[in-house]
Motif scaffolding. Sequence first.
Motif, short mmCIF file in Angstrom:
data_model
loop_
_atom_site.label_atom_id
_atom_site.label_comp_id
_atom_site.label_asym_id
_atom_site.label_seq_id
_atom_site.Cartn_x
_atom_site.Cartn_y
_atom_site.Cartn_z
N MET A 47 17.32 -40.30 -100.17
CA MET A 47 17.46 -41.11 -101.39
C MET A 47 18.22 -40.34 -102.47
N ALA A 48 17.91 -39.04 -102.63
CA ALA A 48 18.59 -38.22 -103.64
C ALA A 48 20.08 -38.14 -103.35
N TRP A 49 20.44 -37.94 -102.06
CA TRP A 49 21.87 -37.93 -101.71
C TRP A 49 22.51 -39.26 -102.02
N LEU A 69 29.46 -34.59 -101.53
CA LEU A 69 29.06 -33.19 -101.61
C LEU A 69 28.15 -32.94 -102.82
N ILE A 70 28.46 -33.59 -103.95
CA ILE A 70 27.59 -33.48 -105.12
C ILE A 70 26.22 -34.06 -104.80
N GLY A 71 26.22 -35.20 -104.13
CA GLY A 71 24.96 -35.81 -103.70
C GLY A 71 24.19 -34.92 -102.75
N LEU A 72 24.91 -34.23 -101.86
CA LEU A 72 24.27 -33.33 -100.90
C LEU A 72 23.60 -32.16 -101.63
N GLY A 73 24.28 -31.62 -102.65
CA GLY A 73 23.68 -30.53 -103.42
C GLY A 73 22.39 -30.97 -104.10
N ILE A 74 22.42 -32.16 -104.67
CA ILE A 74 21.21 -32.71 -105.30
C ILE A 74 20.11 -32.91 -104.26
N ALA A 75 20.50 -33.40 -103.08
CA ALA A 75 19.52 -33.66 -102.01
C ALA A 75 18.83 -32.38 -101.55
N VAL A 80 18.23 -29.65 -103.32
CA VAL A 80 17.26 -29.26 -104.35
C VAL A 80 16.02 -30.14 -104.28
N VAL A 81 16.24 -31.45 -104.16
CA VAL A 81 15.12 -32.40 -104.11
C VAL A 81 14.27 -32.16 -102.86
N PHE A 82 14.90 -31.86 -101.73
CA PHE A 82 14.16 -31.61 -100.49
C PHE A 82 13.22 -30.42 -100.65
N VAL A 83 13.72 -29.34 -101.25
CA VAL A 83 12.89 -28.15 -101.44
C VAL A 83 11.71 -28.45 -102.35
N LEU A 84 11.99 -29.15 -103.45
CA LEU A 84 10.92 -29.49 -104.40
C LEU A 84 9.89 -30.42 -103.77
N MET A 85 10.36 -31.43 -103.03
CA MET A 85 9.44 -32.38 -102.39
C MET A 85 8.61 -31.70 -101.31
#
Length: 520
Positions: free
Chosen positions: A228-230, A254-260, A262-267
Motif C-alpha cells: 500500500m505504501a508503494w 522508485l520513490i514509492g519503493l523507498g517509502i515502502a 521504511v513502512v515495512f520496517v516500521l510495520m
Amino acid sequence: MAKTTGFLDQVLTSRTTERYRIGISLVFLLIVWLFVGQISAGLPNNMLLMAAAVIAGYMAINIGANDVANNVGPAVGSGAITLFGAVALAAVFEAAGAIIAGGEVVSTIKGGIIAPERVGDVNSFIWLMTAALLAGALWLNLATWMGAPVSTTHSIVGGVLGAGVAAGGWGIADWNVMSKIVASWVISPVLGGLIAALFLYLIKRTVLYKSDIVPAARTFVPWLVAIMAWAFGTYLMLKGMSQLVKVGFMVASLIGLGIAVVVFVLMRLWVGRRAATMENSTEGVNALFVWPLIFAAGLLSFAHGANDVANAIGPLAAINDALAAGEIVSSAAIPLWVMLVGAFGLAIGLLLFGPRLIKTVGSEITELDKTRAFCIALSAALTVIVASQLGLPVSSTHIAIGGVFGVGFLREYLKQSYATQIHKIIENHDASEQERLQPFLDDFRNASVEEMEALLKDARKNKQAIPLSKKERKRLKKIYREELVKRSHLVRIAAAWIITVPASACLAALLYFTMRGLLL
C-alpha cells in the motif's frame, strides 16, 4: 469523547440541521460574490465573472459533497475512524491538495473534448464555460440528493460537451475522446473490483483462514501495508504532485519503493509488539489496519483535491482570462483567489453535505470491516497506476465504488461455494442422525464467512451425520443465496454513471441557449 463524537455525527447527518447547512453554503457563496466584485471592479463585464465565481463555488461544494465520499467512506464504514473524524481529516487534506498541489496553470477544456477554436467569439466561450459549470454542479447536486456517487470529472465533461455542441455544432467535439470516457464506465469499476477482491482473497488465504492467525499476521501484514505504501507513494507522485513536479513512472515507482521499505520496517516492529497481546481472530487482524486506513483516507483526499479542484476552477480561470485578455484561451493561469474558491468550496461541501454519501459508500452497499476497507483503498491507488501505464481511461470514483462491490461479491461467492461443500457432506449421511444436524445448521447460519470455513473443516474431520430433508435442503439453499451486496444500490449507482455525461450535456446545452437568449 465518544458522546461528543456521536453528537457531531448526528449534527452532520440529521435532516433537522439541513436548513442550517444550506444557509451556511449560501453565506459562503455570498462572500464569494462580494469578494470577486471587489477585486474585479475594473474589469469589463465583471458581473459575468462574479456570477461565474459563485457557480464555481457551487460546483466545488457539490464536488466535496459527492466525490470525496469515495476516499473516506470505506474507512468510516469499517469503523477505523468516526464520521466526524473522517470529514475533518478529508476537509483539511482536500483543501491542502487543492492549494499546495493544484497547480498554477490548468487546462480549460477538460481532456480536450472540444476544439475551442470552433467557438465563434469570446462571449460565446464565456457562456459555454458558465453553462458547463452550472450544468455539472446541478447534476452533482441531484446525484448527491439521490445518494448516488458519480464522477465529477464526467459531470463537467458532459457539461463542456453539451454547451460546446450548442455553441459550435457537432463537429466541435472530439468523439474519440468521448469513446474513451464511455469505455471507462466499464473498465474502472471492473478493474477496481477485481483488484480489491484479489487482495481480500489473498488476505483470507494467507492470514484469516489459518488456525494460528497471529503468526500469519506477523508475516504477511507488514508486506501488505508496504505494498500500500508503494502504491500511494507512486500514486501521489504521478497524480497528487503532478502539478508541482513532473516525474516518469520509473522515478515515481522508485520513490514509492523507498517509502515502502521504511513502512515495512516500521510495520514489522509494530506488528511484532502487538502480537504479544493480539487476539487470534479476525478482529485482531482488523485492528492492524486502522492506521493504514486513516493514512490512506488522508492521502486519497490530498490527491483528489489536487486533481479534481480543476473541475470547479478550470472553467472559472478560463472565464477570468477571457474577460481580461478579450480572447479565447486553451490554458489559463490560476490566480490565488480562484484556487481559494475551489479549495474552500470543496471543504465546505464535504463538511456540510458529504456525510450522506460517506454512509452510502461505507455501510449501505455492503458490510465492510477494516480488512475489506484496506483492500478497497489499496485497489484505488493500484488501479490508477495500472490503468495509467496501460493507457486505459479510468475514473477514481468508479474505481472506489467498484472496489466496494468487488469485495461484496467475493463474500457472496465464497458463502455460496461453502453451501455447495456442505451439501456434499450432508448427502453422505442418513436420516437417523437428524438430531445432530440442527445445532450445526444454527451455528452455520449465524457464522461469518471465516467462521463458516472453520465449521466446514470440523465437519470434514468429524464425519458425523448431518442429514437434511428435501425441504430443509431447499431452505438451506435460500440461506446461502443471501445477498451481501444490495442490488438496489448497484442498479441506482450504475444508472447514474451511465446518464451522467448525457444528462449534464443536455442540461448545459439548454443553459447555454438560455443565457445566449437573455444576454444577446
